[in-house]
Every structure is written in structure tokens, then in C-alpha cells.
Scaffold this motif. Structure first.
Motif, PDB file in Angstrom:
ATOM      1  N   GLY A 177       0.808  -1.212   0.000  1.00 17.10           N
ATOM      2  CA  GLY A 177       0.000   0.000   0.000  1.00 17.10           C
ATOM      3  C   GLY A 177       0.838   1.257   0.000  1.00 17.10           C
ATOM      4  N   GLY A 178       0.474   2.195  -0.878  1.00 16.95           N
ATOM      5  CA  GLY A 178       1.260   3.415  -1.038  1.00 16.95           C
ATOM      6  C   GLY A 178       0.534   4.669  -0.620  1.00 16.95           C
TER       7      GLY A 178
ATOM      8  N   VAL B 108      13.656  -1.252  -0.337  1.00 14.43           N
ATOM      9  CA  VAL B 108      12.272  -1.152   0.152  1.00 14.43           C
ATOM     10  C   VAL B 108      11.365  -1.079  -1.065  1.00 14.43           C
ATOM     11  N   ILE B 109      10.468  -2.044  -1.197  1.00 13.74           N
ATOM     12  CA  ILE B 109       9.565  -2.100  -2.347  1.00 13.74           C
ATOM     13  C   ILE B 109       8.149  -1.823  -1.865  1.00 13.74           C
ATOM     14  N   VAL B 110       7.537  -0.787  -2.421  1.00 11.49           N
ATOM     15  CA  VAL B 110       6.148  -0.430  -2.100  1.00 11.49           C
ATOM     16  C   VAL B 110       5.265  -0.955  -3.225  1.00 11.49           C
ATOM     17  N   LEU B 111       4.300  -1.794  -2.876  1.00 14.50           N
ATOM     18  CA  LEU B 111       3.355  -2.341  -3.846  1.00 14.50           C
ATOM     19  C   LEU B 111       2.053  -1.570  -3.759  1.00 14.50           C
ATOM     20  N   GLU B 112       1.695  -0.873  -4.836  1.00  7.80           N
ATOM     21  CA  GLU B 112       0.495  -0.040  -4.858  1.00  7.80           C
ATOM     22  C   GLU B 112      -0.389  -0.433  -6.048  1.00  7.80           C
ATOM     23  N   ARG B 113      -1.636  -0.717  -5.757  1.00 10.01           N
ATOM     24  CA  ARG B 113      -2.562  -1.165  -6.803  1.00 10.01           C
ATOM     25  C   ARG B 113      -2.844  -0.074  -7.821  1.00 10.01           C
ATOM     26  N   ASP B 114      -2.949   1.173  -7.375  1.00 17.92           N
ATOM     27  CA  ASP B 114      -3.284   2.276  -8.284  1.00 17.92           C
ATOM     28  C   ASP B 114      -2.072   2.719  -9.096  1.00 17.92           C
ATOM     29  N   ARG B 115      -2.358   3.423 -10.193  1.00 19.35           N
ATOM     30  CA  ARG B 115      -1.349   4.216 -10.879  1.00 19.35           C
ATOM     31  C   ARG B 115      -1.335   5.576 -10.198  1.00 19.35           C
ATOM     32  N   LEU B 116      -0.194   5.960  -9.661  1.00 18.16           N
ATOM     33  CA  LEU B 116      -0.142   7.153  -8.819  1.00 18.16           C
ATOM     34  C   LEU B 116      -0.022   8.417  -9.659  1.00 18.16           C
ATOM     35  N   PRO B 117      -0.846   9.412  -9.383  1.00 16.75           N
ATOM     36  CA  PRO B 117      -0.760  10.667 -10.135  1.00 16.75           C
ATOM     37  C   PRO B 117       0.484  11.453  -9.749  1.00 16.75           C
ATOM     38  N   ALA B 118       0.969  12.252 -10.677  1.00 18.20           N
ATOM     39  CA  ALA B 118       2.137  13.091 -10.394  1.00 18.20           C
ATOM     40  C   ALA B 118       1.753  14.288  -9.535  1.00 18.20           C
ATOM     41  N   ASP B 119       0.489  14.702  -9.622  1.00 21.27           N
ATOM     42  CA  ASP B 119       0.056  15.872  -8.871  1.00 21.27           C
ATOM     43  C   ASP B 119      -0.951  15.448  -7.803  1.00 21.27           C
ATOM     44  N   ALA B 120      -1.618  16.429  -7.214  1.00 20.65           N
ATOM     45  CA  ALA B 120      -2.552  16.162  -6.122  1.00 20.65           C
ATOM     46  C   ALA B 120      -3.942  15.870  -6.695  1.00 20.65           C
ATOM     47  N   ARG B 121      -4.179  14.610  -7.011  1.00 18.32           N
ATOM     48  CA  ARG B 121      -5.479  14.205  -7.556  1.00 18.32           C
ATOM     49  C   ARG B 121      -6.001  12.986  -6.801  1.00 18.32           C
TER      50      ARG B 121
ATOM     51  N   GLY C 216       0.330  -0.284 -10.029  1.00 15.13           N
ATOM     52  CA  GLY C 216      -0.495  -1.269 -10.718  1.00 15.13           C
ATOM     53  C   GLY C 216      -0.266  -2.675 -10.199  1.00 15.13           C
ATOM     54  N   ALA C 217       0.183  -2.793  -8.955  1.00 14.63           N
ATOM     55  CA  ALA C 217       0.524  -4.087  -8.353  1.00 14.63           C
ATOM     56  C   ALA C 217      -0.550  -4.487  -7.348  1.00 14.63           C
TER      57      ALA C 217
ATOM     58  N   GLU D 288       7.556 -14.753   5.100  1.00 13.12           N
ATOM     59  CA  GLU D 288       8.814 -14.614   4.367  1.00 13.12           C
ATOM     60  C   GLU D 288       8.671 -13.957   3.005  1.00 13.12           C
ATOM     61  N   GLY D 289       7.460 -13.621   2.604  1.00 11.13           N
ATOM     62  CA  GLY D 289       7.322 -12.992   1.299  1.00 11.13           C
ATOM     63  C   GLY D 289       5.879 -12.714   0.949  1.00 11.13           C
ATOM     64  N   VAL D 290       5.689 -12.135  -0.215  1.00 13.92           N
ATOM     65  CA  VAL D 290       4.355 -11.789  -0.695  1.00 13.92           C
ATOM     66  C   VAL D 290       4.239 -12.164  -2.168  1.00 13.92           C
ATOM     67  N   GLY D 291       2.985 -12.342  -2.587  1.00 16.02           N
ATOM     68  CA  GLY D 291       2.712 -12.525  -4.001  1.00 16.02           C
ATOM     69  C   GLY D 291       1.882 -11.355  -4.499  1.00 16.02           C
ATOM     70  N   TYR D 292       2.128 -10.937  -5.733  1.00 17.25           N
ATOM     71  CA  TYR D 292       1.323  -9.859  -6.305  1.00 17.25           C
ATOM     72  C   TYR D 292       1.204 -10.054  -7.806  1.00 17.25           C
TER      73      TYR D 292
END
Length: 507
Positions: free
Chosen positions: A10-11, A29-42, A134-135, A153-157
Motif C-alpha cells: 500500500g502506497g 524497500v519495495i512499495v506495492l500499490e494497486r493504483d497508478r499514482l498521479p504526479a500531482d494532487a489528484r 499497478g501491483a 517470508e514474502g508476498v505474491g502480487y
């Protein structure tokens, strides 16, 4: 000691704060985030609550500032506003408008989307952190689950059609109140954590507005933030008088108009929302909203129950896993505790990782114990009010007599504290510490000096010897007079240049 890999699920705010501290202790450090993150405040799909007001309490501001030095300055440079609520906000309490007066508490006002954008910018400056967008996380991988020697010990995505597995020395769950981590743990063989819950049926609705140009605002519009608390009148009145209503300022000369209630069906359509705004008991609220230009639809949130997953009560907690933010403890959002609690948990993680060679069972138990102590502070505050409703459900409902006492006393005590704070710096400072999670409700309740200050104020009020007036007519605009340093007497208050407002009730 450096470790190899940490994975954050989660990001959002909780995940970004966790990534910030993990970058100090892990090579990657790997952050897994489902969304495509906007460059600005949206806004984005994964944070629907971003459409509503968000407070960053002082304890949260400090915690994030320790994780990301310069965060507050960057937030203000991006449009956030550093304000003093007692001077820059107009509060309509039970008996009318409160007087305006300098206080000890300040806050930074902005939208949730701007807070996240600034945090993302800070995280992207850290070479050890990689955000994979998109993960979609699909599960955990454990060995010897449920035993003292077991470990996550790990995660799947999944990204598109590709299934990926990651080994991890530490996994941080920051997937929010809807996290499936507890279910995945159960599927692997770990015991399910006990849950404490209380749902007081809170619903709130918000709409975004552009403010009118300054030259078009009334001369009595001195305030930045407008708050109208629920009435305590037991007679007939519109439902809107029961609302907790906020005209909340954000960056870009905009505001979020938000109304919420315990157990009342809230307006969801534009026309019903605008009509409800006009029926809020302080007439300034409706007039100010009508002077603004709406820029959004009406946003509704009903997922507001308090929920605490008590991993600390497990005989064998899942080693190699840390939960932060709403994934461990989600609060009624009315109380503005979520972001600050998440940042405090991240800072605690940083403290416990320093100098440790392993993140084994002893580390896990110590983190959960200290996190539990930290979460007790906001949890007790949330329970103090939400347990007052007979329609509340969950494990934390209380006996009828205790519920009636909470319903009868909570708002009057809050009013007494606010009134005494006007003339007693100790009462004001103590309550500010509790509100900002720097002191527990229990500490305040057991503080004789605090209650002496309230009792002394009530006696002075009964004898007509209070100094700072209150109870200005809610049917008129809030008075802009600054009562800071006012000592009473026949003279005028120190400053009357900041606006004019309503008369006192009965005057």
C-alpha cells in the motif's frame, strides 16, 4: 544494521511513512500499490476518503517531520496553510459562537491528496525505495505458520496477467481497513487476531467549492475554517441541527463543505445537500456555502466503524509482519486520528529497528506491545463518544446505564472544557495535548489541576466574574473581535479591527 529487503503493501499515507523509516534500515524497500499514482494532487480509486476533510494532528505532524525532514515546509510551499484554529476558525458551540482568542494549538490545513503528493515526492527522493504501481497483492508466503519458529517470508502480487513473488525480511501491511492480510494469514495457518469493533453508524457527505474572491466576501468573513457542532436541544428541530458541520479550507483558495451525523440518513444528491446546508443551525454556514462555486458532486462515506485487529493478543503473532494505519486500527474518521496514528506507528518501527540484528519473535512482541500502548490513546477517545449511542453495534458496546451517562455527559463536558479554556491556560493546553494525541484521555481524567480549572471557571461564571464572553448569537455572523489579553472591565477588547459579528445571546 542494514537488512536486505522490506516490502510495504500500500502506497497511501501509512505505507509511505513506513517506507520512509524502512529506507534507513534496509538496502531495498519495495512499495506495492494497486493504483497508478498521479504526479500531482489528484484523487485516486484506492483512497476514496480523500474527498473529505483531513486533519493532521500535531503529533502526526511531528512524526512525519521526523520521518521526512522538511515535510511541513514542503506542504506549506505547495499550498497548505499554517493556521491557529482559535484565531482563524469560527466555532459554533452549544450556546452560540465562541469568542476568538489566541491559543497554543496550530494546524496545517490542506487536502488529503496534497498531503499524499508531498509524501510521495519525499519518498521518491530515497534511493532505497522503489514504488511498483499497478501491483495487486494476492497473498503472503509463510513457513511453519503459527509456531514460535514460524515467519512471514514474502508476498505474491499481480501486475496485469503476470504473477510475481517477492522474498522479504519484513512485510508491512498498509492496505487500510479493507486489508485481506488477516485472511491470508489464516489460509497459511496463523491464528486469526481477535477484533474489537464499534460502529456508531456515522455517515458524512462532502462537496468541494471554490471560494469567492476576497473582495466579494462579506466584511464579517474573517474566518478560514467554520465548525458547527451538534445541538444539544432536545426539542423539535431539523435533522441538520444534529449534524457536525465543517467548512474546511484547503489549498488553492478552496473549501470542502462537509456534514456528518451519528445515525441520521445524510443527503446524497446535489439539491438535497444544498438544502441541508441552508438548514444547519448557524446561518453563516449556509450563506457562505451559497457564496462559493461548487466544483464536485456530493461524496458519501459510510465505512466509519472503529475496528482494531488485536495481533498483540495472539499467543504466537506472525513474525516478519508489521501492520500500520487502518490495517491494524481504523477509527471513526470524525475524530481525525488515522494519519497521525499511522505516522506514530511508523516512527515506533524506526525506533525498534535501530541496533537490532533480527526481527524475530522478541522484536514482533515488543513492537505490538508498544504499538498497543500508542493506539490506546486515540482508541479511548473514539470510544468515549461512540459508545453513547444505543444504535451502535460491535464488541465494545457498553451497558445501558454507562451508555446513557456517556450520551448525557460527553457534549456538556466538552462544552465546559472549551469554555474554561478561554480563561485557564492549563485547561486549554491539556485539552490540546489530548486532542493531538500527546496525552491520553485517562491522564486528563485523573489530573486534579485540570478539573480544578473547570470547576473554578464554572463558579466564576455562576458569580458573573468571567472575563471573556461567549455564546454569541448563532443566527448572526461569528464575531471577529480578538479577545487575546482581554481582562474585562468597561473598556473595549484589545482589537476590534478584525471584523464585526453577532451579538451575544440575550443582549
Amino acid at each position: 544494521m542494514r537488512r536486505e529487503t522490506a516490502v510495504v503493501l500500500g502506497g497511501s499515507v501509512a505505507g509511505l511513512c513506513a517506507a520512509g523509516v524502512l529506507a534507513r534500515h534496509f538496502d531495498r524497500v519495495i512499495v506495492l500499490e494497486r493504483d497508478r499514482l498521479p504526479a500531482d494532487a489528484r484523487h485516486r480509486r484506492g483512497v476514496p476518503q480523500s474527498k473529505h476533510p483531513h486533519f493532521l494532528l500535531n503529533s502526526g505532524r511531528r512524526a512525519i517531520g521526523e520521518i521526512f525532514p522538511g515535510f511541513e515546509e514542503a506542504l506549506i510551499a505547495a499550498g497548505g496553510m499554517h493556521l491557529m484554529p482559535s484565531m482563524d476558525a469560527a466555532y459554533c458551540e452549544n450556546d452560540g459562537w465562541a469568542p476568538r482568542k489566541s491559543g497554543t494549538m496550530t494546524m496545517v490545513y490542506s487536502s488529503r491528496v496534497l498531503i499524499e503528493r508531498v509524501l510521495r515526492d519525499k519518498v521518491r527522493e530515497l534511493p532505497a525505495v522503489e514504488i511498483r504501481e499497478g501491483a495487486t497483492v494476492t497473498g503472503l508466503r509463510s513457513t511453519a505458520a503459527g509456531t514460535p519458529g514460524g515467519r512471514v517470508e514474502g508476498v505474491g502480487y499481480r501486475v496485469g496477467d503476470e504473477e510475481i513473488h517477492l522474498d522479504a525480511d519484513l512485510v508491512v501491511d498498509a492496505l487500510g481497513r479493507g486489508s485481506s492480510v488477516a485472511d491470508w494469514l489464516g489460509a497459511d495457518g496463523w491464528s486469526a487476531p481477535p477484533e474489537r469493533t464499534l460502529d456508531a453508524k456515522v455517515t458524512y457527505v462532502s462537496r468541494w467549492y471554490d471560494l469567492p474572491p476576497a473582495e466579494r466576501r462579506s466584511e464579517t468573513w474573517w474566518w478560514k475554517h467554520l465548525v458547527v457542532t451538534p445541538t444539544q436541544d432536545t426539542g423539535d428541530h431539523p435533522d441538520e441541527h444534529e449534524f457536525l458541520s465543517n467548512f474546511f479550507p484547503i489549498e488553492g483558495d478552496r473549501a470542502i463543505v462537509c456534514m456528518g451525523s451519528w445515525g441520521i440518513d445524510m443527503p446524497r444528491e446535489t439539491e438535497a445537500f444544498e438544502a441541508a446546508v441552508d438548514r444547519v443551525r448557524a446561518t453563516t454556514f449556509g450563506r457562505a456555502t451559497r457564496d462559493c462555486t461548487p466544483t464536485s458532486e456530493v461524496h458519501v462515506t459510510r465505512s466509519t466503524g472503529n475496528k482494531w485487529r488485536r495481533y498483540d493478543l495472539l499467543e504466537v503473532p506472525p513474525v516478519g509482519l508489521v501492520c500500520v494505519g487502518d490495517s491494524i486500527c481504523a477509527f471513526n474518521p470524525f475524530y481525525a486520528q488515522g494519519m497521525s496514528s499511522a505516522a506514530r506507528s511508523a516512527l515506533l518501527l524506526d525506533e525498534l529497528l535501530r541496533g537490532r540484528e533480527t526481527t524475530g519473535l522478541a522484536f514482533c512482541r515488543e513492537f505490538l506491545a508498544r504499538q498497543k500502548k500508542s493506539l490506546d490513546v486515540p482508541w479511548m477517545l473514539a470510544m468515549a463518544r461512540d459508545q453513547a449511542y444505543d444504535f451502535a453495534t460491535g464488541t465494545e458496546i457498553v451497558a445501558p446505564l454507562r451508555r446513557k451517562a456517556a450520551a448525557r455527559l460527553s457534549w456538556p463536558i466538552f462544552n465546559a472544557i472549551n469554555a474554561a479554556s478561554r480563561e485557564d491556560a492549563y485547561v486549554e493546553g491539556t485539552f490540546a495535548q489530548v486532542f493531538n494525541l500527546d496525552k491520553s484521555l485517562r491522564e486528563m481524567a485523573l489530573d486534579p489541576r485540570f478539573w480544578f480549572g473547570i470547576a473554578r471557571y464554572k463558579l466564576r461564571r455562576r458569580l458573573g466574574r468571567t472575563v471573556v464572553p461567549g455564546g454569541f448569537d448563532e443566527r448572526r455572523d461569528p464575531p471577529g473581535i480578538d479577545y487575546t489579553g482581554y481582562t474585562g472591565g468597561a473598556g473595549a477588547p484589545p482589537s476590534t479591527e478584525t471584523g464585526r459579528g453577532g451579538d451575544r445571546v440575550g443582549v
